[in-house]
Write a protein that holds these residues in place. Structure first.
Motif, mmCIF file in Angstrom:
data_model
loop_
_atom_site.group_PDB
_atom_site.id
_atom_site.type_symbol
_atom_site.label_atom_id
_atom_site.label_comp_id
_atom_site.label_asym_id
_atom_site.label_seq_id
_atom_site.Cartn_x
_atom_site.Cartn_y
_atom_site.Cartn_z
ATOM 1 N N GLY A 171 44.415 52.351 66.449
ATOM 2 C CA GLY A 171 43.728 50.967 66.275
ATOM 3 C C GLY A 171 43.549 50.595 64.803
ATOM 4 N N PRO A 192 53.308 61.584 75.587
ATOM 5 C CA PRO A 192 53.075 60.543 76.411
ATOM 6 C C PRO A 192 51.731 60.652 77.074
ATOM 7 N N GLN A 193 51.737 62.085 77.813
ATOM 8 C CA GLN A 193 50.529 62.428 78.414
ATOM 9 C C GLN A 193 49.257 62.246 78.041
ATOM 10 N N VAL A 246 47.871 59.760 76.289
ATOM 11 C CA VAL A 246 47.200 58.626 76.452
ATOM 12 C C VAL A 246 47.268 58.036 77.919
ATOM 13 N N VAL A 286 46.742 54.976 80.512
ATOM 14 C CA VAL A 286 46.534 53.317 80.170
ATOM 15 C C VAL A 286 46.269 52.849 81.682
ATOM 16 N N PRO A 339 47.063 49.211 82.644
ATOM 17 C CA PRO A 339 47.636 47.796 82.162
ATOM 18 C C PRO A 339 47.311 46.713 83.582
ATOM 19 N N LYS A 340 47.082 45.438 82.970
ATOM 20 C CA LYS A 340 47.056 44.319 84.006
ATOM 21 C C LYS A 340 48.225 44.032 84.502
ATOM 22 N N MET A 341 48.563 43.776 86.025
ATOM 23 C CA MET A 341 49.759 43.704 86.460
ATOM 24 C C MET A 341 49.753 42.132 86.862
ATOM 25 N N LEU A 342 51.092 41.452 86.358
ATOM 26 C CA LEU A 342 51.243 40.208 86.718
ATOM 27 C C LEU A 342 52.528 40.026 87.574
ATOM 28 N N GLU A 343 52.622 39.054 88.353
ATOM 29 C CA GLU A 343 53.629 38.460 89.118
ATOM 30 C C GLU A 343 54.424 37.347 88.324
ATOM 31 N N LYS A 344 55.647 37.363 88.558
ATOM 32 C CA LYS A 344 56.562 36.196 88.047
ATOM 33 C C LYS A 344 55.619 34.791 88.119
ATOM 34 N N GLY A 345 55.636 33.830 87.081
ATOM 35 C CA GLY A 345 54.707 32.650 87.261
ATOM 36 C C GLY A 345 53.437 32.737 87.289
ATOM 37 N N ASP A 346 52.923 33.944 86.918
ATOM 38 C CA ASP A 346 51.489 34.139 86.848
ATOM 39 C C ASP A 346 51.066 33.473 85.324
ATOM 40 N N THR A 347 49.845 33.350 85.183
ATOM 41 C CA THR A 347 49.507 32.971 83.779
ATOM 42 C C THR A 347 48.310 34.137 83.377
ATOM 43 N N ILE A 348 48.047 34.100 82.006
ATOM 44 C CA ILE A 348 47.038 35.247 81.501
ATOM 45 C C ILE A 348 45.962 34.448 81.420
ATOM 46 N N ILE A 398 56.614 54.863 77.537
ATOM 47 C CA ILE A 398 55.826 55.300 76.540
ATOM 48 C C ILE A 398 55.506 54.075 75.628
ATOM 49 N N SER A 440 46.956 50.844 70.679
ATOM 50 C CA SER A 440 46.863 50.021 69.295
ATOM 51 C C SER A 440 45.630 49.156 69.544
ATOM 52 N N LEU A 451 51.888 43.872 82.389
ATOM 53 C CA LEU A 451 52.921 44.169 82.960
ATOM 54 C C LEU A 451 53.440 43.133 83.903
#
Lengths: 401, 401
Positions: free
Chosen positions: A341, A385-386, A388, A390, A392-401, B165, B173, B179
């Motif tokens: 960070g 890798p293990q 860390v 995570v 993460p937020k999942m989005l579908e095609k066409g979604d907005t943040i 990864i 970070s 995703l």
């Protein structure tokens, strides 16, 4: 001019000397052998200044390495890893001169490549055709891949819990790979037997004398990168401890050459609270460690319950007014996130342990604000890798943040 | 002497020029902008010889990079990756001068670090506070980590199938990670909307002009590492193609400076048979590619169905008498094993594609036996554990081999 100024092998306990043109393992008294150089002659023939224009690999120091014919060098460009100024993390820890030597930027992604490059090159030079070794993973992948390039056969035995990526590296190299349901010490016993049964060269830590010489180059590089002005403190995550032994050896050789002056840096061995035999020995003022039972830590590379070179590590610490310190898994995870960070570096758990220890030593006042401190990150976080988690937020095609 | 000889941005289609002290994205005509330098003045003030004693990072070429104040440089020691002689693989392919530029030895383990180091540094210089980008994984991790070091906020959107990864690197970070259940083109649409909604800086491939400049340094380094004698062929795995565009730009700048002479190397774009829009365009003699439907390949980094800079890639190929060639997944896996077994290098699938293409071009006679050929390995195999299948032998404590 000679490519190498190596003179002989010697036993640091009984003093016996051996020829560097033959294959050697431990001394007949059971002690790891060390390599000596003709530094007097080298001093007359080479200046530190001349290194400047050389290639940026560890072979720039070939006079101080044991390979005697450059034809035997097996190289993938290893060495001269960056020495990075950590000003953001340093500011947070109230330190003005904090550096990280980043051993993630080397073939196979860990500092083990140094020992493998020099060890395999020298093995090739003395006629080794097939070698075997136990490993916690990263040394095995480095030795297997360098052996492949050198045309040597290799057999690697690692705990089944070793980082998964390392078994893939070993397998891809074409080496014989075995997993053992146990620790590196169990792997070591299996290799020891196989070495005898099949007359193999034993490449286990310190059972061959040249891995130290490869690791030594970390010390040479730190000195050169700081323009031959030594830091006050060097901090190193310690499993087998070969890196620390090597750095100490490098600094002493540089002093003899007159390329550096003054006090040697205080050397610090960092271990995990789940496996801290050297810390315990140091706290008790002993010169050797005892086997650490039921060892456990997420920093797999420093899960070494009893190091063959423990007496050399402790010697380096005592002689430089250094110290040994253990950190827990929680502070390792905390520091790994801090480094990413604040400094953008994804370090391995062992490297995070280094900086967790620095944080503590600074807080205790053992490290002062204006001291120059170099911490070793021994490998890339990518290999772990293990370590860390995570979500993460999942989005579908066409979604907005 | 000036730190950078950057003069202006310009549009390669409509010719409009822009100032490098302000934030810019695409030209108003929709075209990616390129960076120009005052090479005439630089030629009078710097010789190639003077580079020799500089630090071994890509910032050794700072006069040819767009960052104008060295204070803005965000660096983790990236660049000057090894150029390794592949004599074993070369012998097998009947080639006398085969080299690999190993971009695995760089922060974050892929060549994407070059674009991120220069792009983030310049973003910081022109006052960007927050950026966003779609990615197939590796560019996202590089930009997120460099942004963290620079103190910039970042938002990264990647396909859920991108290498696992890379999402861990982004999360660690401190970036905002999303995703998407789709391709990089779907991620791009989401980012495009977010950029407008929240007034973010768009760091998508070629939507900011400085990533190319970072990638360009691969070309500068290849030339310097070959002592300013250009190779005959450079082979590059091509997704977005920014690396190839950058290398081509670097070589042209070096010619203008007079640091290299003669013909430029033939540039080769390697794609996957599962996603080969540029190969198709080249075969049909076109100057732009068409969107490749239902693309699929295990070399995830080159799964780019339509690259914004396709016209620049094709231009580079046509102007150097190069070619474009597609290889299938099977030959990628085959070549990855060859590189590990013969050369000790665990390359990424994209890097393996490079050498699969070289093998084929040599067989076809397009590459001749004595030509000097440089293949790019764009990242470390360590980031792609799933590309290697192993079935190691299991032992219990006390077993023998």
């Amino acid at each position: 001019m000679k490519y190498s100024y190596v003179s002989n092998l010697y036993c640091p306990k009984c003093g016996t000397r051996f020829n560097t043109r033959e294959q050697h393992q431990l001394c007949s008294c059971g002690t790891p052998l060390l390599v000596d150089y003709d530094l007097e002659t080298l001093q007359m023939n080479l200046t530190a200044e001349e290194l400047k224009s050389r290639d940026d690999s560890l072979w720039r120091y070939h006079e101080l390495l044991p390979v005697e014919d450059s034809e035997n060098v097996v190289s993938m460009g290893e060495g001269m890893t960056p020495l990075i100024s950590l000003s953001n993390l340093g500011e947070e820890m109230c330190m003005e001169n904090l550096f990280m030597k980043d051993e993630g930027l080397i073939p196979t992604g860990t500092f083990k490549a140094r020992g493998a490059a020099v060890g395999v090159s020298k093995a090739k030079e003395v006629g080794v055709k097939e070698l075997a070794m136990p490993t916690n993973g990263n040394a095995g992948s480095a030795w297997a891949l360098y052996s492949a390039k050198a045309g040597l056969k290799s057999t690697v035995v690692m705990p089944k819990d070793a980082p998964e990526i390392t078994r893939k590296e070993v397998a891809l190299s074409g080496a014989n790979l075995y997993l053992v349901n146990g620790l590196i010490s169990d792997a070591g016993k299996i290799v020891g037997k196989a070495v005898k049964d099949y007359n193999l060269f034993d490449a286990a830590t310190l059972k061959e004398p040249y891995r130290i010489e490869g690791k030594k180059t970390m010390g040479l590089e730190i000195a050169e990168q700081l323009k031959w002005k030594l830091p006050d403190v060097i901090v190193y995550p310690t499993g087998g401890g070969v890196g620390l032994i090597g750095i100490y050896k490098a600094l002493k050789e540089l002093k003899k050459l007159g390329w550096v002056k003054g006090e040697l840096p205080r050397l610090v061995a960092v271990q995990s609270t789940g496996c801290a035999p050297i810390v315990k020995a140091w706290e008790e003022g002993k010169t050797e460690s005892e086997f650490w039972k039921d060892s456990s830590t997420l920093a797999f590379g420093i899960n070494v319950p009893k190091a063959l070179g423990d007496f050399l590590v402790l010697d380096a610490i005592y002689n430089t007014d250094g110290c040994a310190i253990a950190v827990d898994d929680e502070s390792i995870i905390f520091e790994q996130e801090k480094l990413a960070g604040l400094e953008g570096s994804f370090v391995c758990p062992e490297g995070a342990a280094t900086f967790a220890a620095i944080r503590r030593l600074r807080k205790q006042g053992w490290i002062e604000q204006n001291e120059t401190v170099v911490g070793l990150n021994t490998g890339s976080g990518i290999k772990y890798p293990q370590s860390v988690k995570v979500s993460p937020k999942m989005l579908e095609k066409g979604d907005t943040i």
